[in-house]
Design an enzyme around this catalytic site. Structure first.
Site, PDB file in Angstrom:
ATOM      1  N   HIS A  54      -1.013  -5.548  -0.718  1.00  0.00           N
ATOM      2  CA  HIS A  54       0.117  -6.191  -1.123  1.00  0.00           C
ATOM      3  C   HIS A  54       0.257  -6.054  -2.440  1.00  0.00           C
ATOM      4  CE1 HIS A  54       2.547  -9.762  -0.989  1.00  0.00           C
ATOM      5  NE2 HIS A  54       2.286 -10.059  -2.297  1.00  0.00           N
ATOM      6  N   ILE A  65       4.343  -9.643  11.281  1.00  0.00           N
ATOM      7  CA  ILE A  65       3.034 -10.352  11.173  1.00  0.00           C
ATOM      8  C   ILE A  65       2.110 -10.177  12.338  1.00  0.00           C
ATOM      9  CG2 ILE A  65       2.193 -12.802  11.146  1.00  0.00           C
ATOM     10  CD1 ILE A  65       3.437 -12.124   8.465  1.00  0.00           C
ATOM     11  N   LEU A  66       0.963  -9.899  12.279  1.00  0.00           N
ATOM     12  CA  LEU A  66       0.152  -9.459  13.352  1.00  0.00           C
ATOM     13  C   LEU A  66      -0.316 -10.746  13.788  1.00  0.00           C
ATOM     14  CD1 LEU A  66      -2.524  -6.864  12.100  1.00  0.00           C
ATOM     15  CD2 LEU A  66      -0.496  -6.489  13.544  1.00  0.00           C
ATOM     16  N   ASN A 112      -5.030  -5.110   4.277  1.00  0.00           N
ATOM     17  CA  ASN A 112      -3.611  -4.865   4.007  1.00  0.00           C
ATOM     18  C   ASN A 112      -3.559  -4.480   2.415  1.00  0.00           C
ATOM     19  OD1 ASN A 112      -0.740  -5.289   4.298  1.00  0.00           O
ATOM     20  ND2 ASN A 112      -1.214  -7.453   3.177  1.00  0.00           N
ATOM     21  N   GLY A 155       6.469   4.874   3.905  1.00  0.00           N
ATOM     22  CA  GLY A 155       4.919   5.665   4.329  1.00  0.00           C
ATOM     23  C   GLY A 155       4.424   6.033   2.917  1.00  0.00           C
ATOM     24  N   THR A 156       4.624   5.735   1.765  1.00  0.00           N
ATOM     25  CA  THR A 156       3.997   6.670   0.555  1.00  0.00           C
ATOM     26  C   THR A 156       2.506   6.253   0.539  1.00  0.00           C
ATOM     27  OG1 THR A 156       4.675   4.585  -1.246  1.00  0.00           O
ATOM     28  CG2 THR A 156       6.152   6.517  -0.939  1.00  0.00           C
ATOM     29  N   ASN A 157       2.127   4.844   1.002  1.00  0.00           N
ATOM     30  CA  ASN A 157       0.660   4.432   0.999  1.00  0.00           C
ATOM     31  C   ASN A 157      -0.043   5.104   2.081  1.00  0.00           C
ATOM     32  OD1 ASN A 157      -0.322   2.436  -0.889  1.00  0.00           O
ATOM     33  ND2 ASN A 157       1.832   1.538  -0.296  1.00  0.00           N
TER      34      ASN A 157
HETATM   35  C1  GAR Z   1       4.194  -1.216  -0.430  1.00  0.00           C
HETATM   36  O1  GAR Z   1       4.630  -1.518  -1.830  1.00  0.00           O
HETATM   37  C2  GAR Z   1       3.390  -2.142   0.014  1.00  0.00           C
HETATM   38  O2  GAR Z   1       2.562  -2.854  -0.989  1.00  0.00           O
HETATM   39  C3  GAR Z   1       4.609  -3.112   0.632  1.00  0.00           C
HETATM   40  O3  GAR Z   1       5.344  -2.561   1.119  1.00  0.00           O
HETATM   41  C4  GAR Z   1       5.472  -1.203   0.454  1.00  0.00           C
HETATM   42  C5  GAR Z   1       5.445  -0.077   1.486  1.00  0.00           C
HETATM   43  O4  GAR Z   1       5.673   1.087   1.070  1.00  0.00           O
HETATM   44  N1  GAR Z   1       3.742  -4.400   1.478  1.00  0.00           N
HETATM   45  C6  GAR Z   1       3.999  -5.701   1.244  1.00  0.00           C
HETATM   46  O5  GAR Z   1       5.004  -5.979   0.960  1.00  0.00           O
HETATM   47  C7  GAR Z   1       3.257  -6.246   2.418  1.00  0.00           C
HETATM   48  N2  GAR Z   1       3.398  -7.704   2.133  1.00  0.00           N
HETATM   49  P1  GAR Z   1       5.252   2.543   1.556  1.00  0.00           P
HETATM   50  O6  GAR Z   1       6.130   2.400   3.174  1.00  0.00           O
HETATM   51  O7  GAR Z   1       5.997   3.629   0.812  1.00  0.00           O
HETATM   52  O8  GAR Z   1       3.801   2.416   1.460  1.00  0.00           O
END
Ligand code: GAR
Length: 207
Positions: A110, A93-94, A108, A12-14
């Site tokens: 990526h 996948i939704l 999203n 969950g850093t994003n």
């Molecule tokens: C992030 O790097 C995001 O871009 C990636 O998963 C990670 C989640 O990190 N998403 C994908 O690869 C989607 N195809 P987070 O939980 O620390 O935000």
């Protein structure tokens, strides 16, 4: 003020970047109304709780079919009155029913410059492993709208990040997060909430 549902699966850093953006005014046209995790153990749930945001898990394993999983997700989204959905490291996948319910209202993040290293099977560390295997010198991150094609929706924002000698997938992942993801996800979210992004023929125009 748009209501934002953030869907997560892991650290969950994003999500944290979105919470911080809400607190420092970068995200001002929308407010996170709930966090939904595909895993009961995701640390993202703790981050939501710490920020006082309602959070629940909707685990694919608890449903016999993907149709039922989608129905459960839709139920939670409707209960919170979500206007915009942000996939922030959501690794399920939704289904069609969710995508059709929120046209151009699901975004999203990526971790590559789409159309490189994307599509089915490209998620998390795997994306950076493939980028290093290919030997690209520049990678980055992309925020895009979600449609029925995996990583195929209209691109909202991208940012490039240099690959450096000696990078491991983990080191590169961290740099892409720090230099690109945590910046462009909140900014894109603000643009979408403010109604500044339109889509024509699969391409976005930002006012
Ligand atoms: C992030 O790097 C995001 O871009 C990636 O998963 C990670 C989640 O990190 N998403 C994908 O690869 C989607 N195809 P987070 O939980 O620390 O935000």
């Amino acid at each position: 003020m748009k209501k934002i549902a953030v869907l997560v699966s892991g650290g969950g850093t994003n999500l944290q970047a979105l919470i911080d953006a809400q607190n420092n005014g970068i995200l001002k046209s929308g407010k996170i109304c709930c966090v939904i995790s595909s895993s009961k153990k995701a640390y993202a749930l703790t981050r939501a709780q710490n920020a006082g945001i309602p959070a629940e898990a909707v685990s694919r394993r608890d449903y016999t079919s993907s149709v039922q999983f989608d129905e459960a997700l839709l139920g939670v989204l409707e209960r919170y009155g979500a206007d915009i959905i942000v996939l922030a490291g959501f690794l399920c996948i939704l289904g069609e029913s969710v995508i059709k319910s929120y046209p151009n209202r699901i975004i999203n993040i990526h971790p590559s410059l789409i159309p490189s290293f994307c599509g089915d099977g490209f998620y998390g560390l795997r994306v950076h492993e493939e980028a290093l295997k290919k030997g690209v010198k520049v990678t980055g991150a992309t925020v895009h709208f979600v449609n029925e094609i995996t990583d195929g929706g209209a691109i909202i924002m991208q940012k490039a990040v240099n690959v450096q000698n000696g990078d491991t997938p983990e080191i590169l992942q961290r740099r892409v997060m720090e230099q690109a993801e945590w910046e462009i996800l909140p900014k894109s979210c603000e643009l979408v909430c403010a109604g500044r992004v339109s889509v024509t023929d699969g391409v976005t125009v930002i006012e």
